[in-house]
Design a protein around this motif. Structure first.
Motif, mmCIF file in Angstrom:
data_model
loop_
_atom_site.group_PDB
_atom_site.id
_atom_site.type_symbol
_atom_site.label_atom_id
_atom_site.label_comp_id
_atom_site.label_asym_id
_atom_site.label_seq_id
_atom_site.Cartn_x
_atom_site.Cartn_y
_atom_site.Cartn_z
ATOM 1 N N LEU A 119 0.857 -1.542 0.270
ATOM 2 C CA LEU A 119 0.110 -0.028 0.244
ATOM 3 C C LEU A 119 0.955 1.597 0.012
ATOM 4 N N ALA A 120 0.318 2.575 -0.675
ATOM 5 C CA ALA A 120 1.102 3.435 0.018
ATOM 6 C C ALA A 120 1.963 3.732 1.231
ATOM 7 N N ALA A 121 2.564 4.611 1.312
ATOM 8 C CA ALA A 121 3.233 4.390 2.237
ATOM 9 C C ALA A 121 2.625 5.465 2.944
ATOM 10 N N HIS A 122 1.436 6.684 2.569
ATOM 11 C CA HIS A 122 0.277 7.257 3.656
ATOM 12 C C HIS A 122 -0.612 6.529 3.345
ATOM 13 N N ILE A 151 -9.714 8.291 14.088
ATOM 14 C CA ILE A 151 -9.365 7.563 13.352
ATOM 15 C C ILE A 151 -9.732 7.339 11.411
ATOM 16 N N LEU A 152 -11.628 7.732 11.825
ATOM 17 C CA LEU A 152 -12.622 7.927 10.692
ATOM 18 C C LEU A 152 -12.521 8.998 10.163
ATOM 19 N N VAL A 153 -12.248 9.660 10.964
ATOM 20 C CA VAL A 153 -11.935 11.236 10.540
ATOM 21 C C VAL A 153 -10.262 11.801 9.485
ATOM 22 N N VAL A 154 -9.677 11.236 10.785
ATOM 23 C CA VAL A 154 -8.094 11.860 10.012
ATOM 24 C C VAL A 154 -8.443 10.333 8.555
ATOM 25 N N ILE A 155 -8.998 8.726 8.298
ATOM 26 C CA ILE A 155 -9.061 9.139 7.168
ATOM 27 C C ILE A 155 -9.596 9.704 5.975
ATOM 28 N N SER A 156 -10.805 9.964 6.499
ATOM 29 C CA SER A 156 -11.805 10.825 5.557
ATOM 30 C C SER A 156 -10.798 12.372 4.667
ATOM 31 N N LEU A 157 -10.621 12.773 5.805
ATOM 32 C CA LEU A 157 -9.647 14.053 5.865
ATOM 33 C C LEU A 157 -8.807 13.858 4.837
ATOM 34 N N ASP A 158 -7.730 12.949 4.771
ATOM 35 C CA ASP A 158 -7.110 12.483 3.922
ATOM 36 C C ASP A 158 -7.578 11.783 1.991
ATOM 37 N N ARG A 159 -8.345 11.295 2.199
ATOM 38 C CA ARG A 159 -8.899 11.059 1.137
ATOM 39 C C ARG A 159 -9.871 13.198 0.656
ATOM 40 N N HIS A 160 -10.846 13.760 1.034
ATOM 41 C CA HIS A 160 -10.049 14.399 1.024
ATOM 42 C C HIS A 160 -9.074 15.855 0.039
ATOM 43 N N HIS A 161 -8.271 15.393 1.008
ATOM 44 C CA HIS A 161 -7.148 16.297 0.268
ATOM 45 C C HIS A 161 -6.823 15.323 -0.951
ATOM 46 N N ALA A 162 -6.590 13.995 -0.718
ATOM 47 C CA ALA A 162 -6.504 13.366 -2.116
ATOM 48 C C ALA A 162 -7.082 13.264 -3.600
ATOM 49 N N ILE A 163 -8.601 13.651 -3.074
ATOM 50 C CA ILE A 163 -9.005 14.916 -4.020
ATOM 51 C C ILE A 163 -9.073 15.485 -4.678
ATOM 52 N N ASN A 172 2.136 11.764 3.749
ATOM 53 C CA ASN A 172 2.165 10.687 4.756
ATOM 54 C C ASN A 172 2.885 11.941 6.040
ATOM 55 N N ARG A 173 4.164 12.785 6.232
ATOM 56 C CA ARG A 173 3.864 13.683 6.725
ATOM 57 C C ARG A 173 3.155 13.918 7.543
ATOM 58 N N PRO A 198 -3.805 -2.620 -7.355
ATOM 59 C CA PRO A 198 -3.922 -0.779 -8.522
ATOM 60 C C PRO A 198 -1.877 -0.853 -8.543
ATOM 61 N N SER A 199 -1.312 -0.507 -9.629
ATOM 62 C CA SER A 199 0.349 -1.086 -9.357
ATOM 63 C C SER A 199 0.547 0.408 -8.855
ATOM 64 N N VAL A 200 1.954 -0.104 -8.745
ATOM 65 C CA VAL A 200 2.402 0.531 -7.662
ATOM 66 C C VAL A 200 2.576 2.264 -7.934
ATOM 67 N N ASP A 201 2.510 2.477 -9.122
ATOM 68 C CA ASP A 201 2.517 3.843 -9.712
ATOM 69 C C ASP A 201 1.451 4.966 -8.698
ATOM 70 N N GLN A 202 0.136 4.079 -10.126
ATOM 71 C CA GLN A 202 -0.809 3.433 -8.761
ATOM 72 C C GLN A 202 -1.682 4.269 -7.674
ATOM 73 N N GLN A 203 -1.115 3.077 -6.559
ATOM 74 C CA GLN A 203 -0.836 3.441 -5.139
ATOM 75 C C GLN A 203 -0.585 4.658 -5.062
ATOM 76 N N ARG A 204 0.807 4.983 -5.408
ATOM 77 C CA ARG A 204 2.016 5.988 -5.176
ATOM 78 C C ARG A 204 1.133 7.576 -4.796
ATOM 79 N N SER A 205 0.004 7.739 -6.535
ATOM 80 C CA SER A 205 -1.091 8.493 -6.429
ATOM 81 C C SER A 205 -2.270 8.595 -5.673
ATOM 82 N N THR A 206 -2.683 7.410 -4.430
ATOM 83 C CA THR A 206 -3.594 7.676 -3.644
ATOM 84 C C THR A 206 -3.494 8.412 -2.500
#
Length: 375
Positions: A73-76, A132-144, A154-155, A367-375
Motif C-alpha cells: 500500500l502507499a506509504a501514507h 481515526i475515521l475522521v483522519v481517513i476522511s480528511l486524507d481522502r478529501h485532500h487526495a481528491i 505521509n507526514r 493497483p500498480s505501484v504508480d497508482q498506489q503512490r497517487s492515492t
C-alpha cells in the motif's frame, strides 16, 4: 426493574447507582437488585461471537499491513489502515470483554482502581475509533481536491493520527476521576458508577452530551463535509469532461486514478458502516439522558440489541477492507492454504512465491505501484 443499555460513559448492567443520570442518592427500597436476565444472556452470547470474529479479522489486517502484501500500500495509507485496525482491536479487547463480564457478574467486583482504569480505556477506545475515521476522511478529501500535494501526505497523516490519539487520551481522562466503586445502602450490592461526582443532574447531562458530540456529532459532521466536497469535485470534473475542458487524468479514460477512486469507495463504505451501526445506540442514549423513565417504556432486549448492533461496526471494517483490497485477500488465501494442505517448510516456500513471479496472477486486479503512490 429493566436493565440499562451502556451509554458512553457507563458500562454494564442497569441499577440506579450505575446510571449516568443518578448522581443523587437512591433509597434501597425503591429498586430491586438486577439479575442476569435472558435478554442479557443473549447480549453476552452475541457479543462473544462478535468478539471472536473482530479479534481474528482485525489481527489479520494488522499482520497483512505489517508483514504481508499490505506493505505494498502507499506509504501514507498504511498508517491509516493500521491505526483503524488497532482502534478496532481496542474496542474488541477492552469494550467487548468488559461488557460481557460485567453483564454476567451484574455488580462490580474488580475494585476501585480497575473501575476507573477500565472506564477510561473504554471511552479512549471509542474516541480513537471515531477520530481515526475522521483522519481517513480528511486524507481522502485532500487526495481528491489537492492531488498534487500527495508527496506530503505521509507526514500530514502522521501528524493527524498523533492528534487523533492524543485527543482521545485527553477526552477520556475525566473518567479516571468521576468513576468510583460505591456500595448500595441496605443491600449487598457494589457498582462502578459516577454516583456523587456531580452535584446537580444537569451537570452530568452536560458531560454526557459533550461526549456525544465528540464521539458522534463532530466526527459525523467532519466526515459528511469531506465526502460532500469530494462528490461535488467529482461532479465538477465530470461536467468539465463533458464540456471538453482540460483536466488532470491518469489515462485517457480515467478522470481520477483507479486506485484513488477505489480507496475513496472503501472509505465511504467504512464511514457509512460507522453511521449505520452507532446511530440507533446514540439516539437511545439521548432519549435516556433527558427521560430516564424511558427504560420502563422500551423492552429490555431493545437496549441490548442496539449495543450489540453498535459493536458490529468493529467487525465491518476488516470485511470492507478485504472486499476492496486484493492484497489482503491474497494473504488470507495463503494462510488458509498453509493450514489446509501442508505446513512443511517446502510448502510454505511454495505458497509464499507470490513475492516472486507468481505474484502477477494474485495481484492482477490490484493497483500498480504508480497508482498506489497517487492515492
Amino acid at each position: 426493574m429493566p436493565r440499562n443499555l451502556s451509554y458512553l460513559v457507563t458500562t454494564g448492567p442497569y441499577s440506579p447507582m450505575n446510571s449516568s443520570s443518578s448522581s443523587q442518592p437512591t433509597s434501597a427500597i425503591d429498586w430491586e437488585v438486577p439479575t442476569f436476565t435472558r435478554a442479557a444472556q443473549f447480549r453476552v452470547g452475541a457479543t462473544l461471537v462478535l468478539f471472536l470474529f473482530a479479534a481474528v479479522s482485525n489481527l489479520a489486517v494488522v499482520v497483512s499491513v505489517v508483514r504481508g502484501r499490505g506493505r505494498r500500500l502507499a506509504a501514507h495509507l498504511r498508517p491509516l489502515i493500521l491505526s483503524l485496525a488497532v482502534a478496532d482491536l481496542m474496542m474488541t479487547f477492552i469494550v467487548m470483554p468488559l461488557d460481557m463480564v460485567w453483564n454476567v457478574t451484574v455488580q462490580w467486583y474488580a475494585g476501585d482502581t480497575m473501575c476507573k482504569l477500565l472506564c477510561f480505556l473504554k471511552l479512549f477506545a471509542m474516541h480513537s475509533s471515531a477520530f481515526i475515521l475522521v483522519v481517513i476522511s480528511l486524507d481522502r478529501h485532500h487526495a481528491i481536491l489537492h492531488p498534487l500535494d500527495s508527496f506530503d501526505a505521509n507526514r500530514r497523516n502522521k501528524r493527524m493520527l498523533l492528534l487523533a490519539w492524543s485527543l482521545s487520551l485527553l477526552l477520556a481522562s475525566p473518567q479516571l476521576f468521576i468513576f468510583r466503586v460505591i456500595k448500595a445502602e441496605g443491600v449487598d450490592f457494589t457498582q462502578c458508577v459516577t454516583h456523587g461526582s456531580f452535584q446537580e443532574h444537569w451537570q452530568e447531562t452536560v458531560y454526557n452530551m459533550f461526549h456525544f458530540i465528540t464521539l458522534y456529532v463532530f466526527p459525523l459532521l467532519v466526515m459528511s463535509c469531506c465526502y460532500i466536497r469530494i462528490l461535488v469535485e467529482i461532479n465538477r470534473q465530470i461536467h468539465k469532461n463533458k464540456d471538453g475542458e482540460s483536466h488532470l487524468r491518469r489515462s485517457g479514460t480515467d478522470m481520477i486514478p483507479k486506485a484513488r477512486m477505489k480507496t475513496l469507495k472503501m472509505t465511504i463504505v467504512i464511514v457509512l458502516s460507522f453511521v449505520v451501526c452507532w446511530t440507533p445506540y446514540y439516539l437511545l442514549g439521548i432519549w435516556y439522558w433527558f427521560q430516564p423513565k424511558m427504560l420502563k417504556l422500551t423492552p429490555e432486549y431493545v437496549h441490548h440489541l442496539l449495543f450489540v448492533f453498535g459493536n458490529l461496526n468493529t467487525c465491518c471494517d476488516p470485511v470492507i477492507y478485504g472486499l476492496y483490497t486484493p492484497s489482503f485477500r491474497a494473504d488470507l488465501a495463503v494462510c488458509w492454504c498453509c493450514q489446509r494442505w501442508d505446513s512443511s517448510p517446502r510448502s510454505l516456500d511454495r505458497l509464499s512465491a507470490p513475492h516472486g513471479h507468481h505474484s502477477a496472477g494474485a495481484e492482477s486486479d490490484a493497483p500498480s505501484v504508480d497508482q498506489q503512490r497517487s492515492t
